[in-house]
Design a protein around this motif. Structure first.
Motif, PDB file in Angstrom:
ATOM      1  N   GLY A  36       0.797  -1.216   0.000  1.00  0.00           N
ATOM      2  CA  GLY A  36       0.000   0.000   0.000  1.00  0.00           C
ATOM      3  C   GLY A  36       0.828   1.263   0.000  1.00  0.00           C
ATOM      4  N   GLY A  37       2.134   1.131  -0.203  1.00  0.00           N
ATOM      5  CA  GLY A  37       3.015   2.293  -0.179  1.00  0.00           C
ATOM      6  C   GLY A  37       2.940   3.108  -1.456  1.00  0.00           C
ATOM      7  N   ARG A  38       3.791   4.111  -1.509  1.00  0.00           N
ATOM      8  CA  ARG A  38       3.789   5.052  -2.633  1.00  0.00           C
ATOM      9  C   ARG A  38       5.223   5.275  -3.109  1.00  0.00           C
ATOM     10  NH1 ARG A  38      -0.881   4.140  -2.265  1.00  0.00           N
ATOM     11  NH2 ARG A  38      -2.612   5.583  -1.890  1.00  0.00           N
ATOM     12  N   VAL A  39       5.379   5.333  -4.448  1.00  0.00           N
ATOM     13  CA  VAL A  39       6.639   5.719  -5.069  1.00  0.00           C
ATOM     14  C   VAL A  39       6.348   6.860  -6.034  1.00  0.00           C
ATOM     15  CG1 VAL A  39       8.528   5.021  -6.590  1.00  0.00           C
ATOM     16  CG2 VAL A  39       7.628   3.399  -4.895  1.00  0.00           C
ATOM     17  N   VAL A  40       7.141   7.920  -5.955  1.00  0.00           N
ATOM     18  CA  VAL A  40       7.014   9.047  -6.891  1.00  0.00           C
ATOM     19  C   VAL A  40       8.403   9.388  -7.407  1.00  0.00           C
ATOM     20  CG1 VAL A  40       6.328  11.453  -7.216  1.00  0.00           C
ATOM     21  CG2 VAL A  40       4.993   9.974  -5.697  1.00  0.00           C
ATOM     22  N   THR A  41       8.549   9.442  -8.714  1.00  0.00           N
ATOM     23  CA  THR A  41       9.798   9.910  -9.313  1.00  0.00           C
ATOM     24  C   THR A  41       9.618  11.355  -9.773  1.00  0.00           C
ATOM     25  OG1 THR A  41       9.157   9.051 -11.485  1.00  0.00           O
ATOM     26  CG2 THR A  41      10.458   7.602 -10.073  1.00  0.00           C
ATOM     27  N   ILE A  42      10.709  12.092  -9.778  1.00  0.00           N
ATOM     28  CA  ILE A  42      10.694  13.452 -10.307  1.00  0.00           C
ATOM     29  C   ILE A  42      11.420  13.417 -11.650  1.00  0.00           C
ATOM     30  CG2 ILE A  42      11.244  15.872  -9.928  1.00  0.00           C
ATOM     31  CD1 ILE A  42       9.239  14.671  -7.914  1.00  0.00           C
ATOM     32  N   GLY A  43      10.632  13.481 -12.717  1.00  0.00           N
ATOM     33  CA  GLY A  43      11.174  13.490 -14.068  1.00  0.00           C
ATOM     34  C   GLY A  43      11.316  14.914 -14.563  1.00  0.00           C
ATOM     35  N   SER A  44      10.900  15.160 -15.798  1.00  0.00           N
ATOM     36  CA  SER A  44      10.985  16.506 -16.370  1.00  0.00           C
ATOM     37  C   SER A  44      10.080  16.592 -17.585  1.00  0.00           C
ATOM     38  CB  SER A  44      12.423  16.827 -16.781  1.00  0.00           C
ATOM     39  OG  SER A  44      12.474  18.045 -17.513  1.00  0.00           O
ATOM     40  N   ASN A  45       9.576  17.788 -17.823  1.00  0.00           N
ATOM     41  CA  ASN A  45       8.760  17.974 -19.025  1.00  0.00           C
ATOM     42  C   ASN A  45       9.577  17.867 -20.302  1.00  0.00           C
ATOM     43  OD1 ASN A  45      10.083  20.479 -18.913  1.00  0.00           O
ATOM     44  ND2 ASN A  45       8.272  21.628 -19.557  1.00  0.00           N
ATOM     45  N   VAL A  46      10.902  17.832 -20.209  1.00  0.00           N
ATOM     46  CA  VAL A  46      11.709  17.641 -21.419  1.00  0.00           C
ATOM     47  C   VAL A  46      11.525  16.245 -22.002  1.00  0.00           C
ATOM     48  CG1 VAL A  46      13.449  19.320 -20.703  1.00  0.00           C
ATOM     49  CG2 VAL A  46      13.838  16.887 -20.260  1.00  0.00           C
ATOM     50  N   ALA A  47      10.916  15.334 -21.236  1.00  0.00           N
ATOM     51  CA  ALA A  47      10.589  14.028 -21.785  1.00  0.00           C
ATOM     52  C   ALA A  47       9.542  14.151 -22.894  1.00  0.00           C
ATOM     53  CB  ALA A  47      10.067  13.102 -20.690  1.00  0.00           C
ATOM     54  N   ILE A  48       8.826  15.283 -22.897  1.00  0.00           N
ATOM     55  CA  ILE A  48       7.802  15.539 -23.910  1.00  0.00           C
ATOM     56  C   ILE A  48       8.323  16.481 -24.983  1.00  0.00           C
ATOM     57  CG2 ILE A  48       5.474  16.435 -24.295  1.00  0.00           C
ATOM     58  CD1 ILE A  48       4.940  15.872 -21.303  1.00  0.00           C
ATOM     59  N   ARG A  49       9.011  17.528 -24.557  1.00  0.00           N
ATOM     60  CA  ARG A  49       9.485  18.538 -25.502  1.00  0.00           C
ATOM     61  C   ARG A  49      10.789  19.133 -24.980  1.00  0.00           C
ATOM     62  NH1 ARG A  49       8.918  24.188 -25.630  1.00  0.00           N
ATOM     63  NH2 ARG A  49       9.020  25.134 -27.707  1.00  0.00           N
ATOM     64  N   THR A  50      11.866  18.988 -25.742  1.00  0.00           N
ATOM     65  CA  THR A  50      13.149  19.487 -25.279  1.00  0.00           C
ATOM     66  C   THR A  50      13.181  21.011 -25.251  1.00  0.00           C
ATOM     67  OG1 THR A  50      14.219  17.565 -26.254  1.00  0.00           O
ATOM     68  CG2 THR A  50      15.630  19.391 -25.630  1.00  0.00           C
ATOM     69  N   GLY A  51      12.952  21.630 -26.383  1.00  0.00           N
ATOM     70  CA  GLY A  51      12.906  23.084 -26.434  1.00  0.00           C
ATOM     71  C   GLY A  51      14.253  23.757 -26.567  1.00  0.00           C
ATOM     72  N   MET A  52      15.339  22.961 -26.558  1.00  0.00           N
ATOM     73  CA  MET A  52      16.658  23.581 -26.665  1.00  0.00           C
ATOM     74  C   MET A  52      17.660  22.532 -27.121  1.00  0.00           C
ATOM     75  SD  MET A  52      17.490  23.956 -22.613  1.00  0.00           S
ATOM     76  CE  MET A  52      17.144  22.599 -21.487  1.00  0.00           C
ATOM     77  N   ALA A  53      18.680  22.995 -27.850  1.00  0.00           N
ATOM     78  CA  ALA A  53      19.754  22.101 -28.250  1.00  0.00           C
ATOM     79  C   ALA A  53      20.676  21.821 -27.069  1.00  0.00           C
ATOM     80  CB  ALA A  53      20.546  22.726 -29.397  1.00  0.00           C
ATOM     81  N   GLY A  54      21.365  20.704 -27.126  1.00  0.00           N
ATOM     82  CA  GLY A  54      22.345  20.383 -26.105  1.00  0.00           C
ATOM     83  C   GLY A  54      21.821  19.575 -24.941  1.00  0.00           C
ATOM     84  N   ALA A  55      20.549  19.189 -24.982  1.00  0.00           N
ATOM     85  CA  ALA A  55      19.962  18.478 -23.842  1.00  0.00           C
ATOM     86  C   ALA A  55      19.542  17.059 -24.203  1.00  0.00           C
ATOM     87  CB  ALA A  55      18.765  19.248 -23.302  1.00  0.00           C
ATOM     88  N   SER A  56      20.104  16.509 -25.262  1.00  0.00           N
ATOM     89  CA  SER A  56      19.623  15.207 -25.732  1.00  0.00           C
ATOM     90  C   SER A  56      19.814  14.099 -24.709  1.00  0.00           C
ATOM     91  CB  SER A  56      20.311  14.832 -27.047  1.00  0.00           C
ATOM     92  OG  SER A  56      21.720  14.725 -26.869  1.00  0.00           O
ATOM     93  N   ILE A  57      20.970  14.078 -24.032  1.00  0.00           N
ATOM     94  CA  ILE A  57      21.193  13.014 -23.051  1.00  0.00           C
ATOM     95  C   ILE A  57      20.223  13.156 -21.882  1.00  0.00           C
ATOM     96  CG2 ILE A  57      22.838  11.950 -21.468  1.00  0.00           C
ATOM     97  CD1 ILE A  57      25.086  12.926 -23.296  1.00  0.00           C
ATOM     98  N   TYR A  58      20.128  14.357 -21.344  1.00  0.00           N
ATOM     99  CA  TYR A  58      19.205  14.591 -20.231  1.00  0.00           C
ATOM    100  C   TYR A  58      17.786  14.235 -20.636  1.00  0.00           C
ATOM    101  CZ  TYR A  58      16.860  17.072 -16.414  1.00  0.00           C
ATOM    102  OH  TYR A  58      16.084  17.400 -15.323  1.00  0.00           O
ATOM    103  N   GLN A  59      17.385  14.622 -21.855  1.00  0.00           N
ATOM    104  CA  GLN A  59      16.034  14.344 -22.305  1.00  0.00           C
ATOM    105  C   GLN A  59      15.748  12.857 -22.323  1.00  0.00           C
ATOM    106  OE1 GLN A  59      15.109  15.229 -26.396  1.00  0.00           O
ATOM    107  NE2 GLN A  59      12.920  15.350 -25.991  1.00  0.00           N
ATOM    108  N   PHE A  60      16.646  12.070 -22.918  1.00  0.00           N
ATOM    109  CA  PHE A  60      16.295  10.652 -23.014  1.00  0.00           C
ATOM    110  C   PHE A  60      16.382   9.942 -21.671  1.00  0.00           C
ATOM    111  CE2 PHE A  60      20.833   9.647 -24.418  1.00  0.00           C
ATOM    112  CZ  PHE A  60      21.123   8.678 -23.458  1.00  0.00           C
TER     113      PHE A  60
END
Length: 243
Positions: A133-157
């Motif tokens: 009955g416990g809970r797990v929450v991860t903190i991801g990022s909206n860059v998983a949907i839309r990067t919006g900038m060059a140079g973030a490909s590794i972080y995005q994936f």
């Protein structure tokens, strides 16, 4: 606010920014909290002192989320101190910018170690010690949907990997009624974005960035009884940035 005086939460990456706000929010709601930190010992001790001064109970644990042994030790120390774990929030992350022609193997390996492997191992270790009955929450990022900038490909994936990972782990833990969800913040007022807050606010439909407390509020909701039917989801909180 739902009170949880017998419950224990472990926040991986809890000494600053969003993580610190999550620790404070859960402590205010009655959780006994443990949190990890790597380099920000002064911030970690200050946060623990603040929580204790407000009548809460917390434990600061030095643990590198790139180190499997230290992840396991953080879980063991939490159980040793508090006797149980009811919620795990995986906030620890690493962000490095580099275009594809400049990214190094060290950049790739470091972000994979913390942002993907570290997330999986933190969930695995915490769930193994968690009550049904416990809970797990991860903190991801909206860059998983839309990067919006060059140079973030590794972080995005790496963040897209977390969103996918949550779906599979949610199925694994469903027989134990443990829910697993992913929160995807957009630009937030933390030291990571300190030099770009005005620019990020201008690009937002709401013309502002989030406060860490707003992200913590969503996390707190996902730990509540009312959220018990929600699992395997990624919830974006970014002021319309990805619309």
């Amino acid at each position: 606010m739902q009170q949880n005086h017998e419950k224990v939460a472990l926040v991986f990456g809890g000494s600053r920014g969003i993580g610190a706000s999550i620790v404070k929010r859960l402590a205010a709601g009655g959780y006994r909290t443990a949190f990890t930190f790597v380099s920000s010992e002064a911030a970690a001790q200050a946060l623990a002192a603040d929580v204790d001064a407000d009548g809460g109970t917390t434990l600061a644990i030095r643990a590198d989320s790139a180190d499997p042994g230290e992840i396991a030790d953080a879980v063991a120390r939490t159980v040793e101190r508090f006797g149980r774990i009811d919620a795990a929030i995986v906030n620890a992350g690493l962000f490095r910018m580099a275009p594809i022609d400049a990214a190094t193997l060290a950049d790739l390996d470091a972000m994979l170690a913390v942002n993907v492997r570290g997330v999986f191992l933190a969930i695995q270790a915490a769930a193994g010690a968690m009550n049904d009955g416990g809970r797990v929450v991860t903190i991801g990022s909206n860059v998983a949907i839309r990067t919006g900038m060059a140079g973030a490909s590794i972080y995005q994936f790496t963040k897209a990997a977390v969103a996918a990972m949550v779906k599979g782990i949610a199925l694994d833990l469903a027989p134990r009624a443990i829910t697993v969800n992913n929160v995807q913040p957009g630009p937030t007022d933390t030291d990571l974005n300190a030099g770009a807050l005005d620019l990020l606010a201008e690009r937002s439909p709401l013309k502002r960035v989030a406060s860490p407390a707003e992200i913590a509020g969503l996390v707190a909701y996902l730990l509540r009884d009312e959220a018990g039917y929600m699992t395997g989801s990624s919830v974006t909180i970014d002021g319309g940035f990805t619309l």
